[in-house]
Design a protein around this motif. Structure first.
Motif, PDB file in Angstrom:
ATOM      1  N   GLY A  98       7.358   1.980 -11.542  1.00 44.26           N
ATOM      2  CA  GLY A  98       6.644   0.488 -10.257  1.00 44.26           C
ATOM      3  C   GLY A  98       6.747   1.415  -8.885  1.00 44.26           C
ATOM      4  O   GLY A  98       7.614   0.996  -7.876  1.00 44.26           O
ATOM      5  N   ALA A  99       7.691   2.369  -8.398  1.00 45.38           N
ATOM      6  CA  ALA A  99       8.318   3.321  -8.063  1.00 45.38           C
ATOM      7  C   ALA A  99       7.448   3.196  -6.537  1.00 45.38           C
ATOM      8  O   ALA A  99       8.086   2.947  -5.149  1.00 45.38           O
ATOM      9  N   GLY A 100       6.074   2.879  -6.754  1.00 40.41           N
ATOM     10  CA  GLY A 100       5.428   3.332  -5.390  1.00 40.41           C
ATOM     11  C   GLY A 100       4.566   4.631  -5.677  1.00 40.41           C
ATOM     12  O   GLY A 100       3.499   4.886  -4.394  1.00 40.41           O
ATOM     13  N   LYS A 101       4.512   5.549  -7.012  1.00 41.76           N
ATOM     14  CA  LYS A 101       3.572   6.287  -6.654  1.00 41.76           C
ATOM     15  C   LYS A 101       2.236   6.883  -6.363  1.00 41.76           C
ATOM     16  O   LYS A 101       1.977   7.094  -6.040  1.00 41.76           O
ATOM     17  N   THR A 102       1.982   6.177  -7.130  1.00 45.27           N
ATOM     18  CA  THR A 102       0.503   5.334  -8.100  1.00 45.27           C
ATOM     19  C   THR A 102      -0.500   5.201  -6.605  1.00 45.27           C
ATOM     20  O   THR A 102      -1.133   5.329  -5.894  1.00 45.27           O
ATOM     21  N   THR A 103       0.080   4.192  -5.978  1.00 44.17           N
ATOM     22  CA  THR A 103      -0.202   3.570  -4.813  1.00 44.17           C
ATOM     23  C   THR A 103       0.094   4.579  -3.668  1.00 44.17           C
ATOM     24  O   THR A 103      -0.829   4.004  -2.338  1.00 44.17           O
TER      25      THR A 103
HETATM   26  P1  ADP Z   1       3.997   3.545 -10.051  1.00 41.32           P
HETATM   27  O1  ADP Z   1       2.697   4.550  -9.915  1.00 41.32           O
HETATM   28  O2  ADP Z   1       4.977   4.756  -8.866  1.00 41.32           O
HETATM   29  O3  ADP Z   1       4.350   3.656 -11.107  1.00 41.32           O
HETATM   30  P2  ADP Z   1       2.865   1.679  -8.550  1.00 41.32           P
HETATM   31  O4  ADP Z   1       2.686   2.496  -7.583  1.00 41.32           O
HETATM   32  O5  ADP Z   1       1.660   1.905  -9.634  1.00 41.32           O
HETATM   33  O6  ADP Z   1       4.065   2.370  -8.922  1.00 41.32           O
HETATM   34  O7  ADP Z   1       3.476   0.294  -8.552  1.00 41.32           O
HETATM   35  C1  ADP Z   1       3.893  -0.032  -7.624  1.00 41.32           C
HETATM   36  C2  ADP Z   1       4.702  -1.370  -7.877  1.00 41.32           C
HETATM   37  O8  ADP Z   1       3.003  -2.139  -6.635  1.00 41.32           O
HETATM   38  C3  ADP Z   1       4.318  -2.288  -8.431  1.00 41.32           C
HETATM   39  O9  ADP Z   1       5.637  -3.351  -8.639  1.00 41.32           O
HETATM   40  C4  ADP Z   1       2.928  -2.863  -9.067  1.00 41.32           C
HETATM   41  O10 ADP Z   1       2.725  -3.923  -9.955  1.00 41.32           O
HETATM   42  C5  ADP Z   1       2.499  -2.892  -7.386  1.00 41.32           C
HETATM   43  N1  ADP Z   1       1.521  -2.845  -7.095  1.00 41.32           N
HETATM   44  C6  ADP Z   1       0.943  -1.955  -6.780  1.00 41.32           C
HETATM   45  N2  ADP Z   1      -0.529  -2.276  -6.906  1.00 41.32           N
HETATM   46  C7  ADP Z   1      -0.566  -3.735  -6.917  1.00 41.32           C
HETATM   47  C8  ADP Z   1      -1.499  -4.954  -5.798  1.00 41.32           C
HETATM   48  N3  ADP Z   1      -3.563  -3.916  -5.669  1.00 41.32           N
HETATM   49  N4  ADP Z   1      -1.372  -5.384  -5.480  1.00 41.32           N
HETATM   50  C9  ADP Z   1      -0.447  -5.928  -6.253  1.00 41.32           C
HETATM   51  N5  ADP Z   1       0.692  -5.432  -7.046  1.00 41.32           N
HETATM   52  C10 ADP Z   1       0.139  -3.682  -7.034  1.00 41.32           C
END
Ligand code: ADP
Ligand code: MG
Length: 245
Positions: free
Chosen positions: A41-46
């Motif tokens: 949930g740190a935002g890595k994938t995002t």
């Molecule tokens: P990581 O890859 O570091 O585990 P993510 O980037 O997947 O984390 O997610 C970061 C945060 O953003 C998480 O709390 C996730 O639930 C939220 N999140 C990611 N994509 C979306 C989206 N499309 N809509 C709402 N929340 C999102």
């Protein structure tokens, strides 16, 4: 300092008021292999989603060479030289390893319809070279569906390498792999970081140690720490929020 291939400044995305990435600055050099770590949930994938155009940022800029990626759409970003691997491998299970690589060769679709496509010498050479890099030289005529999970992950990296990306973004590439496969993947990634930059998201610290030039730690969408593996592992804030658990 070496030239930067990627410059991310003030990058922010807000999902219904929740900032998944919040004012992030992130710079990657040419020929660098960067690892990004941090709790779930740190935002890595995002972060990767915004670099590759899958998610539009709320604020900030993403500069790749002289291109502003936030003003481009996904396929333009791919064509400009940014390859992205998602967390789950997506290969064509009914096609062979060779066919999966061939269809990833970018020239094909522009010149021939797929029905009439016959691989020319350049494609065959490229397929064989990439197959060797990803340890699948002996599996060229094997259907992808019969490969192990780790081999599918390699094949997907190979499909990206067919396009010769200058920046490769890999999301948890060794998830589900055996220790031996992880070592081979480290060797693979160390080999392809010549003339290109690679950003790898990974949780396995032993693997990160084998490949990282520098490590970036994200926490709650923000930069928590950045530096060498040793610096980051000794950082009390990193131990507190991530490594200690
Ligand atoms: P990581 O890859 O570091 O585990 P993510 O980037 O997947 O984390 O997610 C970061 C945060 O953003 C998480 O709390 C996730 O639930 C939220 N999140 C990611 N994509 C979306 C989206 N499309 N809509 C709402 N929340 C999102
Ligand atoms: Mg993720």
């Amino acid at each position: 300092m070496a030239a930067l291939i990627l410059q991310v400044d003030g990058l922010t995305v807000s999902f219904d008021g929740f900032k998944a990435v919040d004012g992030l600055n992130f710079y990657v050099e040419q020929d660098e292999l960067r690892c990004v770590i941090g709790p779930n949930g740190a935002g890595k994938t995002t972060l990767l989603d915004m670099i590759c155009g899958k998610t539009k940022p709320t604020a900030g800029t993403v500069k790749f060479k002289n291109l502003e990626l936030t003003e481009m759409i996904e396929f333009q970003i791919t064509r400009a030289g940014v390859g992205r691997k998602f967390q789950n491998p997506s290969v064509y299970e009914d096609l062979t390893v060779a066919e999966n690589l061939e269809i990833s060769w970018p020239k094909k679709r522009s010149v021939f319809g797929s029905l009439f496509f016959r691989p020319d010498a350049a494609v065959v050479g490229k397929v064989q070279g990439v197959a060797s890099q990803i340890f699948l030289r002996e599996q060229l005529s094997t259907k992808a569906g019969l490969l192990s999970h780790g081999q599918k992950q390699w094949l997907e990296i190979g499909m990206l390498l067919m396009q010769d990306p200058e920046l490769l973004l890999l999301d948890e590439p060794v998830a589900g792999m055996s220790a031996r496969e992880r070592e081979q993947t480290a060797e693979l990634l160390n080999g392809i970081t010549k003339g290109r930059s690679v950003v790898v998201i990974e949780h396995d610290m032993a693997f990160v140690r084998m490949i990282a030039h520098k490590v970036t730690v994200l926490h709650q969408g923000k930069l928590l720490a950045e530096g060498s593996m040793d610096d980051v592992q000794a950082d009390p804030r990193v131990i507190e929020t991530y490594l200690g658990h």
